[in-house]
Motif scaffolding. Sequence first.
Motif, mmCIF file in Angstrom:
data_model
loop_
_atom_site.group_PDB
_atom_site.id
_atom_site.type_symbol
_atom_site.label_atom_id
_atom_site.label_comp_id
_atom_site.label_asym_id
_atom_site.label_seq_id
_atom_site.Cartn_x
_atom_site.Cartn_y
_atom_site.Cartn_z
ATOM 1 N N ALA A 326 1.967 8.723 6.552
ATOM 2 C CA ALA A 326 2.111 7.717 7.601
ATOM 3 C C ALA A 326 1.173 8.073 8.747
ATOM 4 O O ALA A 326 0.925 9.240 9.018
ATOM 5 C CB ALA A 326 3.551 7.673 8.079
ATOM 6 N N ASN A 327 0.652 7.041 9.385
ATOM 7 C CA ASN A 327 -0.260 7.158 10.527
ATOM 8 C C ASN A 327 -1.683 7.525 10.155
ATOM 9 O O ASN A 327 -2.526 7.660 11.035
ATOM 10 C CB ASN A 327 0.246 8.161 11.580
ATOM 11 C CG ASN A 327 1.598 7.743 12.111
ATOM 12 O OD1 ASN A 327 1.826 6.561 12.367
ATOM 13 N ND2 ASN A 327 2.501 8.695 12.243
ATOM 14 N N SER A 328 -1.945 7.691 8.867
ATOM 15 C CA SER A 328 -3.332 7.963 8.500
ATOM 16 C C SER A 328 -4.086 6.639 8.377
ATOM 17 O O SER A 328 -3.506 5.563 8.403
ATOM 18 C CB SER A 328 -3.406 8.775 7.211
ATOM 19 O OG SER A 328 -2.878 8.034 6.135
ATOM 20 N N ILE A 329 -5.384 6.749 8.241
ATOM 21 C CA ILE A 329 -6.282 5.597 8.254
ATOM 22 C C ILE A 329 -6.904 5.448 6.872
ATOM 23 O O ILE A 329 -7.239 6.446 6.244
ATOM 24 C CB ILE A 329 -7.408 5.834 9.285
ATOM 25 C CG1 ILE A 329 -6.824 6.139 10.671
ATOM 26 C CG2 ILE A 329 -8.393 4.704 9.331
ATOM 27 C CD1 ILE A 329 -6.341 4.961 11.421
ATOM 28 N N CYS A 330 -7.066 4.224 6.401
ATOM 29 C CA CYS A 330 -7.708 4.035 5.098
ATOM 30 C C CYS A 330 -8.426 2.691 5.045
ATOM 31 O O CYS A 330 -8.347 1.911 5.992
ATOM 32 C CB CYS A 330 -6.668 4.122 3.982
ATOM 33 S SG CYS A 330 -5.492 2.767 4.006
ATOM 34 N N ASP A 331 -9.130 2.456 3.958
ATOM 35 C CA ASP A 331 -9.768 1.158 3.692
ATOM 36 C C ASP A 331 -9.050 0.519 2.507
ATOM 37 O O ASP A 331 -8.824 1.185 1.496
ATOM 38 C CB ASP A 331 -11.245 1.321 3.308
ATOM 39 C CG ASP A 331 -12.074 1.965 4.409
ATOM 40 O OD1 ASP A 331 -11.542 2.186 5.504
ATOM 41 O OD2 ASP A 331 -13.258 2.241 4.152
ATOM 42 N N VAL A 332 -8.708 -0.760 2.642
ATOM 43 C CA VAL A 332 -7.944 -1.446 1.599
ATOM 44 C C VAL A 332 -8.529 -2.841 1.392
ATOM 45 O O VAL A 332 -9.002 -3.466 2.346
ATOM 46 C CB VAL A 332 -6.460 -1.589 2.021
ATOM 47 C CG1 VAL A 332 -5.676 -2.351 0.971
ATOM 48 C CG2 VAL A 332 -5.824 -0.223 2.234
ATOM 49 N N ILE A 333 -8.491 -3.300 0.149
ATOM 50 C CA ILE A 333 -8.899 -4.684 -0.117
ATOM 51 C C ILE A 333 -7.840 -5.349 -0.980
ATOM 52 O O ILE A 333 -7.223 -4.698 -1.826
ATOM 53 C CB ILE A 333 -10.297 -4.741 -0.783
ATOM 54 C CG1 ILE A 333 -10.809 -6.194 -0.825
ATOM 55 C CG2 ILE A 333 -10.282 -4.093 -2.169
ATOM 56 C CD1 ILE A 333 -12.281 -6.299 -1.157
ATOM 57 N N GLY A 334 -7.610 -6.623 -0.735
ATOM 58 C CA GLY A 334 -6.629 -7.352 -1.518
ATOM 59 C C GLY A 334 -6.741 -8.844 -1.250
ATOM 60 O O GLY A 334 -7.618 -9.287 -0.505
ATOM 61 N N VAL A 335 -5.843 -9.586 -1.876
ATOM 62 C CA VAL A 335 -5.818 -11.030 -1.681
ATOM 63 C C VAL A 335 -4.639 -11.361 -0.771
ATOM 64 O O VAL A 335 -3.562 -10.770 -0.896
ATOM 65 C CB VAL A 335 -5.643 -11.768 -3.025
ATOM 66 C CG1 VAL A 335 -5.734 -13.283 -2.816
ATOM 67 C CG2 VAL A 335 -6.680 -11.312 -4.031
#
Length: 630
Positions: A326-335
């Motif tokens: 929790a509280n970490s940063i990421c890159d996500v892709i979705g519809v």
Amino acid sequence: MANQRLTTGALLRYIRGNTSEKATLQVVGIKPIESKTDDPSGSAKRYRLMLSDGKSTFSSCMLGTQMNKLIETDSLKENSIIRVDRVMVNSIDKQNGRVMLMLYEIEILQSDCERIGDPVALPLTDIINSGTNTNRLETTNNNQAQAPISAAASSATNVIRQDSKALPTLDDRKKSNGDNRLGSKGTNGIDKERIINIDTLNPYMTKWTIKARISNKSQIRTYENARGPGKLFSCDLVDQSGEIRATGFNAECDKFYSMLEIGEVYYIAKASLKAANRQFNNTNNDYEMTFNHDTIIEACDAGEGENIPQVQFNFISINDIANRSANSICDVIGVVKSTSDMQTIVSKASQKEFNKRDLLLVDEKASISVTLWGQQAEEFDGSSHPVVAFKGIKIGDFNGRTLSCINSTLIRQDPPETQRTVELRVWFDNEGKSIDLPDLSKGADTGNRQTVIKTLSQIVVEGLGLGDKPDYVCVKGITTLIKKDTAVYMMCPEEKCGKKVVDENNGTYRCEKCNKTYNNFKWAYMISAEISDVTGAQWITIFRNEAETLLGVTADEFGNHKLNQSESIMEDIIRKAMNRELIFKLRAKAEQYNDERKIRFTCMSVNDMDWSSHGRRLINEINQMEPIQN
DNA sequence: CCCCCCCC
């Protein structure tokens, strides 16, 4: 006659850098170029033109993609006459000095035409060997403004072999483009000859220049600390080698914020570098940059930054968000499967109002709730179920896992840079739109997935449940004891009461809470069970649904066996639930019993080991567990 | 040098 309509010699003049001329040329060849990237969306499609000035042809001419439609609508075709309103020279081969003409603005003067004259290909090798090198950046600053004219004059006769001295330098070309910034070292510290890759930057280098595109830029934010008030903005820089986060404080914030535009390319020299703070910075670089008072930033000429990529994503799948902290940063892709209306909330901390909007983001395996804030929430339209990429989005742990945009989150709809856009589009339209996937933002649906698995001794060592708020934790253990006789109790029949009733032994049941006597009661589970793993054992309480899941019969059924004193049937039910290897999600909360503070463990969910989806991760975790000695 | 990003 027709021949005179074309601007003879213009191609050579362009190649040599005199791009200010608006030449009339004939398109003598059109060739679609297959995308070099594997982007199947077709957005990267380009056309290469062969142009004629009546005497010569040059085939390395790229049409700006915004003009693709001219060809696709058959307005621009072979032998069309065009006027070149804006053109740039791009180096395509630094070793050999080969160039390409980038056509940014053209006008079609005549769509249908006959071939004019009998032009021959400019023997490019001759030009190169005679000393043209578009990469060569002369540091001399003599006034050679007449050079393009002399080049034009000499090439007007279509003389191919040129004396290298007559060739203009890049500085001259800049002048002729009306650009008076002299981008050479010694004048302003930008050394465009020695551009280094972003992935080679480190804190021990002092002299460097990068050429980078701004892929993302935050708003300006103010802050206040012991040293007084301040402000800052940050931006992400990309080149072909990688990316880096850069921040400008106070004076540098004022100086660079408005100058830097998302999507544009800049030369940047001299800034501070330090180790990236992973808690707030997910860009793929060990370091981050801070602009300082020595930092020099200069916009790249139009067209010269075309080889610099747009943005870099490091996507993780939605399922993998469950395994991130929790509280970490990421890159996500979705519809975007669904979009909520805008809501207004009041911040507890500041008492200020904030607009928010929630999206349900899905990929092939899972879905998750994404919250947008402020302007991003107000402007977002998910009605067409777009593919959306989020770069630098924060993982939250409300009800499992959620995503929440922060100031520096980049939101891109249908990003053409990644093949995922098309993959997800096809998947969603064909099947994704009509299937329900596990939602990481709904605790019950995901069972144990959103909570960390711990050993029973870890729970004690870490003091879980001792705080004011309950702690949630998952345990992989076996049921070692289940109290049979107290597994069910007689519950008040009043909806939402739940209190235990006292059997008056006359067909009535007394509820102390309701202060009423009833003719009936309901059976309810409240199982005390001991669960064990290799590190210890723990008594837990299991209610309603979880108890029914564990024992496989309803509280009514179990209660009736109890009423009938069917001991062997009850024992059988209990036996089947014993020594089973299960995953328990527990709520740990301290409660006061007289003078004693005791942690009560309530079972929130009980699941069989689902090896197909959780097995690998569980095995890894179990293997990593250190045996704990007492 | 910031690092808050809001609510259930």
